[in-house]
Enzyme design. Structure first.
Site, PDB file in Angstrom:
ATOM      1  N   ARG A  20      30.831  26.023 -26.583  1.00 58.83           N
ATOM      2  CA  ARG A  20      32.268  25.818 -26.800  1.00 58.83           C
ATOM      3  C   ARG A  20      32.508  25.387 -28.254  1.00 58.83           C
ATOM      4  NH1 ARG A  20      30.932  21.145 -23.615  1.00 58.83           N
ATOM      5  NH2 ARG A  20      31.013  19.275 -24.912  1.00 58.83           N
ATOM      6  N   GLY A  21      33.769  25.294 -28.613  1.00 49.73           N
ATOM      7  CA  GLY A  21      34.176  24.696 -29.886  1.00 49.73           C
ATOM      8  C   GLY A  21      33.624  25.382 -31.125  1.00 49.73           C
ATOM      9  N   ARG A  42      22.751  22.078 -23.221  1.00 43.68           N
ATOM     10  CA  ARG A  42      22.165  21.306 -22.129  1.00 43.68           C
ATOM     11  C   ARG A  42      22.348  21.990 -20.780  1.00 43.68           C
ATOM     12  NH1 ARG A  42      24.478  15.466 -23.455  1.00 43.68           N
ATOM     13  NH2 ARG A  42      26.281  16.789 -23.830  1.00 43.68           N
ATOM     14  N   VAL A  61      18.865  18.436 -27.398  1.00 42.67           N
ATOM     15  CA  VAL A  61      18.370  18.064 -28.737  1.00 42.67           C
ATOM     16  C   VAL A  61      17.852  16.624 -28.781  1.00 42.67           C
ATOM     17  CG1 VAL A  61      19.837  19.746 -29.936  1.00 42.67           C
ATOM     18  CG2 VAL A  61      20.649  17.377 -29.658  1.00 42.67           C
ATOM     19  N   TYR A 152      29.322   7.268 -35.211  1.00 38.39           N
ATOM     20  CA  TYR A 152      29.497   8.689 -35.562  1.00 38.39           C
ATOM     21  C   TYR A 152      29.414   8.887 -37.082  1.00 38.39           C
ATOM     22  CZ  TYR A 152      31.808  13.307 -35.496  1.00 38.39           C
ATOM     23  OH  TYR A 152      32.120  14.632 -35.648  1.00 38.39           O
ATOM     24  N   LYS A 156      26.674  11.092 -39.258  1.00 41.58           N
ATOM     25  CA  LYS A 156      27.050  12.247 -40.090  1.00 41.58           C
ATOM     26  C   LYS A 156      26.683  12.023 -41.561  1.00 41.58           C
ATOM     27  CE  LYS A 156      28.715  14.765 -36.756  1.00 41.58           C
ATOM     28  NZ  LYS A 156      28.014  15.975 -36.317  1.00 41.58           N
ATOM     29  N   ILE A 185      39.362  19.387 -36.430  1.00 45.05           N
ATOM     30  CA  ILE A 185      39.330  20.754 -35.919  1.00 45.05           C
ATOM     31  C   ILE A 185      39.775  20.733 -34.458  1.00 45.05           C
ATOM     32  CG2 ILE A 185      37.885  22.819 -35.633  1.00 45.05           C
ATOM     33  CD1 ILE A 185      38.056  21.756 -38.567  1.00 45.05           C
TER      34      ILE A 185
HETATM   35  P1  NDP Z   1      32.413  19.977 -28.644  1.00 46.23           P
HETATM   36  O1  NDP Z   1      32.375  18.679 -27.934  1.00 46.23           O
HETATM   37  O2  NDP Z   1      33.475  20.968 -28.300  1.00 46.23           O
HETATM   38  O3  NDP Z   1      30.984  20.698 -28.534  1.00 46.23           O
HETATM   39  C1  NDP Z   1      29.794  19.986 -28.769  1.00 46.23           C
HETATM   40  C2  NDP Z   1      28.614  20.871 -28.442  1.00 46.23           C
HETATM   41  O4  NDP Z   1      27.409  20.117 -28.635  1.00 46.23           O
HETATM   42  C3  NDP Z   1      28.634  21.339 -26.990  1.00 46.23           C
HETATM   43  O5  NDP Z   1      28.199  22.660 -26.923  1.00 46.23           O
HETATM   44  C4  NDP Z   1      27.623  20.408 -26.353  1.00 46.23           C
HETATM   45  O6  NDP Z   1      27.015  20.981 -25.218  1.00 46.23           O
HETATM   46  C5  NDP Z   1      26.602  20.268 -27.461  1.00 46.23           C
HETATM   47  N1  NDP Z   1      25.732  19.117 -27.264  1.00 46.23           N
HETATM   48  C6  NDP Z   1      26.070  17.813 -27.216  1.00 46.23           C
HETATM   49  N2  NDP Z   1      24.989  17.048 -26.980  1.00 46.23           N
HETATM   50  C7  NDP Z   1      23.928  17.899 -26.886  1.00 46.23           C
HETATM   51  C8  NDP Z   1      22.544  17.735 -26.650  1.00 46.23           C
HETATM   52  N3  NDP Z   1      22.003  16.518 -26.461  1.00 46.23           N
HETATM   53  N4  NDP Z   1      21.750  18.833 -26.635  1.00 46.23           N
HETATM   54  C9  NDP Z   1      22.264  20.075 -26.806  1.00 46.23           C
HETATM   55  N5  NDP Z   1      23.579  20.303 -27.017  1.00 46.23           N
HETATM   56  C10 NDP Z   1      24.401  19.230 -27.053  1.00 46.23           C
HETATM   57  O7  NDP Z   1      32.472  19.589 -30.185  1.00 46.23           O
HETATM   58  P2  NDP Z   1      32.985  20.407 -31.463  1.00 46.23           P
HETATM   59  O8  NDP Z   1      32.813  21.856 -31.303  1.00 46.23           O
HETATM   60  O9  NDP Z   1      34.301  19.865 -31.840  1.00 46.23           O
HETATM   61  O10 NDP Z   1      31.938  19.837 -32.538  1.00 46.23           O
HETATM   62  C11 NDP Z   1      30.801  20.561 -32.969  1.00 46.23           C
HETATM   63  C12 NDP Z   1      30.185  19.814 -34.131  1.00 46.23           C
HETATM   64  O11 NDP Z   1      31.163  19.652 -35.160  1.00 46.23           O
HETATM   65  C13 NDP Z   1      29.732  18.395 -33.752  1.00 46.23           C
HETATM   66  O12 NDP Z   1      28.548  18.072 -34.442  1.00 46.23           O
HETATM   67  C14 NDP Z   1      30.872  17.525 -34.261  1.00 46.23           C
HETATM   68  O13 NDP Z   1      30.462  16.225 -34.550  1.00 46.23           O
HETATM   69  C15 NDP Z   1      31.302  18.284 -35.508  1.00 46.23           C
HETATM   70  N6  NDP Z   1      32.643  18.010 -35.941  1.00 46.23           N
HETATM   71  C16 NDP Z   1      33.744  18.273 -35.149  1.00 46.23           C
HETATM   72  C17 NDP Z   1      35.005  17.984 -35.605  1.00 46.23           C
HETATM   73  C18 NDP Z   1      36.242  18.245 -34.819  1.00 46.23           C
HETATM   74  O14 NDP Z   1      37.341  17.853 -35.299  1.00 46.23           O
HETATM   75  N7  NDP Z   1      36.172  18.867 -33.666  1.00 46.23           N
HETATM   76  C19 NDP Z   1      35.229  17.394 -36.937  1.00 46.23           C
HETATM   77  C20 NDP Z   1      34.031  17.171 -37.670  1.00 46.23           C
HETATM   78  C21 NDP Z   1      32.795  17.480 -37.193  1.00 46.23           C
HETATM   79  P3  NDP Z   1      27.089  20.307 -23.749  1.00 46.23           P
HETATM   80  O15 NDP Z   1      27.819  21.299 -22.919  1.00 46.23           O
HETATM   81  O16 NDP Z   1      25.658  20.169 -23.371  1.00 46.23           O
HETATM   82  O17 NDP Z   1      27.799  18.981 -23.861  1.00 46.23           O
END
Ligand code: NDP
Length: 246
Positions: A20-21, A42, A61, A152, A156, A185
């Site tokens: 996602r995302g 996961r 991870v 957080y 980062k 985002i």
């Molecule tokens: P989401 O919460 O939508 O997605 C996070 C993703 O990370 C999911 O696919 C999740 O999978 C995966 N994930 C989390 N923990 C683990 C793990 N232990 N092992 C494997 N996969 C894992 O977040 P975003 O898309 O918004 O964010 C993506 C990245 O961008 C992140 O690093 C976030 O910190 C960064 N970011 C986002 C911002 C925003 O405004 N959205 C701003 C700045 C940075 P699962 O289904 O397993 O949970």
């Protein structure tokens, strides 16, 4: 088609957290470019699937053995990882005085140590091939700071030191390591924020809008492209101007 300077074939690309995302948008861009793309997640569920054309591999991870097994599966299907995007991340926001050790260490373990685990695993074959692209997804908050985000923000900011150390260690082996620092985002991570906070954040963004996941994906695609061969150790903000100067 996306190619590395020494390769004209589609590359083996691995994105963590592509169900996602932002990770999903990144994976979609590489698929559209013709690359072989895999994702470590996961637990992809039917309503939360990786995009079409992406090989979904189960992995956490936070678990070194799981990362190793996931990489082995990706290597068997697509060959050694040539482009690694460490995107998986979580938040556990809370005020400093009330933040538990667990909330701090869980975020660090996922966002920072998690990136370390995948980069370490990917680096072996990248060094052998003398070629590789590493992109770490950090955040504007890493350098700007964020009230209630001690964990957080620290995680980062740590990615910046990591990318720069990788650059110094492996820069001579044809490997680049860069950080993309997104602003706010529109994804599941931010959709849960209270409306008054969203309004406050929006007012602080010079571009006057939230970013899209594809704003980030386009930058990642560029950093993995031949045009970015001489960019390494950089922190590239994609934040509508929110963090400028930091
Ligand atoms: P989401 O919460 O939508 O997605 C996070 C993703 O990370 C999911 O696919 C999740 O999978 C995966 N994930 C989390 N923990 C683990 C793990 N232990 N092992 C494997 N996969 C894992 O977040 P975003 O898309 O918004 O964010 C993506 C990245 O961008 C992140 O690093 C976030 O910190 C960064 N970011 C986002 C911002 C925003 O405004 N959205 C701003 C700045 C940075 P699962 O289904 O397993 O949970």
């Amino acid at each position: 088609m996306t190619t590395s300077p020494d390769s004209t074939t589609p590359r083996s690309v691995l994105v963590t957290g592509a169900n996602r995302g932002i990770g999903r948008a990144i994976a979609e861009r590489f698929v559209a470019a013709g690359d072989r793309v895999a994702s470590i997640d996961r637990a992809p569920s039917p309503s939360d699937l990786v995009p079409d054309g992406v090989l979904p591999v189960l992995g956490d991870v936070c678990d070194t053995a799981s990362v190793d097994a996931a990489f082995t599966a990706v290597e068997e299907a697509h060959g050694p990882v040539e482009v690694l995007v460490a995107n998986a991340g979580i938040t556990r926001d809370g005020l400093l005085m009330r933040m538990s050790d667990e909330d701090f260490t869980t975020v660090l373990d996922t966002n920072l140590t998690g990136a370390f685990r995948v980069v370490r695993r990917a680096s072996t074959s990248m060094v052998r091939r003398r070629s590789g692209r590493i992109v770490l997804i950090a955040s504007v908050v890493g350098l700007y700071g964020g009230a209630g985000q001690t964990n957080y923000s620290a995680s980062k900011a740590g990615l910046v030191g990591m990318a720069r150390s990788i650059t110094r260690e492996l820069g001579g082996r044809g490997i680049t390591a860069n950080v993309v620092a997104p602003g706010f985002i529109d994804t599941a991570m931010t959709q849960g924020l209270p409306d008054d906070l969203k309004t406050k954040y929006l007012a602080a963004i010079p571009a006057g809008r939230w970013g899209t996941a594809d704003d980030i994906a386009q930058t990642v695609e560029f950093l993995a492209s031949p045009a970015a061969a001489y960019i390494t150790g950089a922190v590239v903000p994609v934040d509508g101007g929110l963090g400028m100067g930091h």
